[in-house]
Design an enzyme around this catalytic site. Structure first.
Site, PDB file in Angstrom:
ATOM      1  N   SER A 171      38.708  47.030  38.078  1.00 32.77           N
ATOM      2  CA  SER A 171      37.497  46.284  37.756  1.00 32.77           C
ATOM      3  C   SER A 171      37.958  44.989  37.099  1.00 32.77           C
ATOM      4  CB  SER A 171      36.629  47.093  36.797  1.00 32.77           C
ATOM      5  OG  SER A 171      35.433  46.390  36.552  1.00 32.77           O
ATOM      6  N   GLU A 172      37.593  43.849  37.694  1.00 28.51           N
ATOM      7  CA  GLU A 172      38.300  42.612  37.347  1.00 28.51           C
ATOM      8  C   GLU A 172      38.017  42.094  35.937  1.00 28.51           C
ATOM      9  OE1 GLU A 172      36.424  43.002  40.098  1.00 28.51           O
ATOM     10  OE2 GLU A 172      35.097  41.294  40.458  1.00 28.51           O
ATOM     11  N   ASN A 173      37.034  42.652  35.263  1.00 27.48           N
ATOM     12  CA  ASN A 173      36.856  42.251  33.869  1.00 27.48           C
ATOM     13  C   ASN A 173      37.974  42.794  32.975  1.00 27.48           C
ATOM     14  OD1 ASN A 173      35.439  44.652  34.701  1.00 27.48           O
ATOM     15  ND2 ASN A 173      34.569  44.796  32.667  1.00 27.48           N
TER      16      ASN A 173
END
Lengths: 221, 230
Positions: free
Chosen positions: A47-49
């Site tokens: 999840s790119e966060n």
């Protein structure tokens, strides 16, 4: 009318994921892919966060406002997960440490370009992490409907919408077909059950070459 | 040395109209909510705000938008805010859309003394317009400039009185990077401890990057998109 359902498409997409892969799934059909990854495989969802090892949505008791995915949804983390800040997360993405990114698109073209972030004249919300993902993931797979709601093909000779990335798409999965991007353009590999090669060609604005071993999309196994 | 401030209002002293601020937070997650409330009360305006998102209508940077304190946003995604749409469409608000990874790296590099960097992200797109393109090993990259802020506002889980910070889960997001980019970095923490109480092995961001720290109380920690398993 879509030929394959969203869930059927997700099932076929899951066959692209291998044991040990680091995978980033976009919003929409790509999110459904997680439901079809075989349990015996060890796959880490990114999840790119700032999370590698995304788990299912939480139960009400397990909701944690400090744990969200890239769509700002509450989620959980699996065993073996790691948290990191967003620059590390995008180092992972841009630096080629994500094995496959699966994301949606408004248009793709025979050069491997993709458009999925803005429509001129409509409100722009921003590209988020999409430009980094298409530029950096080892393999970029697009999952989308073959045609838009008006029936226009999204498989283009040249994208008309503003681009998200150029020369970056490896494979396109639609409700009608599986297409590879080659230096000579689209190569038709698989066709949805009940359709002919010509049906797919007619629904595509770009010319398609047809693989010698073109076959029906396998939805079992 | 005293980096500890009693509250948000005292910790933001020195903010002026026209300044550039960086903010930590991803959506509502890990948001420096106490500093944002104090900035709203201060009335400081004509701000350039670098933040991945723009808050929602009544929380986060939405609070500064309500009072027209922001002149320009540098963000990757702003889809959650109706007021933002209105101000943007009417031309009252300028927006520089920046890919999320580029935004993170602009802050990190700025804080690391690297004024610009080449990245493959955005090559051949609108993002590349007006930017230098250079080839390395046969691939094109664009030159992106880094960011230093006048003030950065970040939120951490725990901090000590030197400013060493520990973040919790995905609430880290842009916080350490915004902190690095700040000429003055204001950190708000849920738990403020004495120097020596944090295990040095567990510190995520050194206090060298933090000039001011305060203990924030009664965090709302709003959830933007509650999604439950069936």
């Amino acid at each position: 009318m879509p030929i394959l359902t969203r869930d059927q498409l997700a099932k076929r997409l899951a066959q692209e994921v291998q044991d040990g892969f680091v995978v980033n799934l976009g919003i929409g059909i790509p999110t459904l892919v997680a439901n079809h990854i075989p349990k015996h495989m060890f796959v880490m969802l990114q999840s790119e966060n700032g999370l590698l090892g995304m788990g299912p949505y939480p139960t009400r008791e397990n909701v944690d406002p400090d744990l969200v995915n890239a769509g700002k949804q509450t989620i959980t983390a699996v065993k073996g997960a790691a948290y990191f800040h967003s620059a590390d997360s995008f180092a992972m993405i841009r630096g080629g440490h994500v094995d496959v990114a699966i994301l949606g698109a408004m248009e793709v073209d025979q050069r491997g370009d993709i458009a999925n972030w803005m429509v001129p004249g409509k409100l722009i919300k921003g590209m988020g992490g999409a430009m980094d993902l298409v530029a950096g993931a080892k393999k970029v797979i697009v999952a989308m409907q073959h045609r838009d709601r008006a029936g226009n093909s999204k498989i283009m000779t040249k994208c008309e919408l503003p681009l998200t990335g150029v020369h970056c798409i490896d494979r396109v999965f639609t409700d009608m077909a599986v297409l590879d991007l080659t230096p000579e353009g689209f190569l038709l590999r698989e066709v949805a059950p009940g359709l002919t090669v010509d049906d797919v060609k007619h629904a595509s604005q770009a010319p398609l070459r047809v693989d010698a071993n073109v076959r029906e999309i396998a939805l079992e196994g | 040395m005293n980096k500890v401030y009693p509250d948000a209002r005292s910790a933001i002293a020195g903010v002026k109209d026209g300044m550039l601020f960086c903010f930590g937070g991803f959506g509502m997650c890990g948001l420096p909510e106490k500093s944002i409330e104090a900035l709203r009360e201060s009335g400081v305006k004509n701000l350039t705000c670098v933040s991945n998102n723009a808050g929602v209508d009544d929380f986060g940077l939405g609070l500064l938008l309500q009072q027209r304190q922001i002149k320009k946003m540098v963000s990757s995604y702003v889809g959650e805010n109706e007021l933002f749409e209105k101000l943007y469409l009417s031309g009252e608000l300028e927006v520089e859309f920046t890919p999320q990874g580029t935004l993170a790296e602009k802050m990190r590099a700025g804080g690391a003394g690297i004024p610009a960097f080449f990245t493959p992200t955005g090559v051949g797109t609108k993002v590349a317009e007006g930017k230098e393109v250079r080839q390395f090993n046969g691939r094109d990259y664009i030159l992106e400039r880094s960011i230093r802020s006048d003030f950065s506002f970040v939120k951490a889980w725990k901090g000590d009185k030197f400013g060493n910070l520990i973040f919790r889960k995905t609430a880290a997001n842009f916080n350490p990077l915004a902190a690095m980019a700040g000429n003055i970095t204001v950190a708000e923490v849920e738990e403020l401890v004495e120097i020596g109480e944090l295990d040095p092995n567990h510190v995520h961001l050194s206090g060298a990057y933090v000039q001011r720290i305060f203990h924030g109380r009664n965090y709302q920690k709003r959830i933007e998109n509650l999604t439950l398993t069936e």
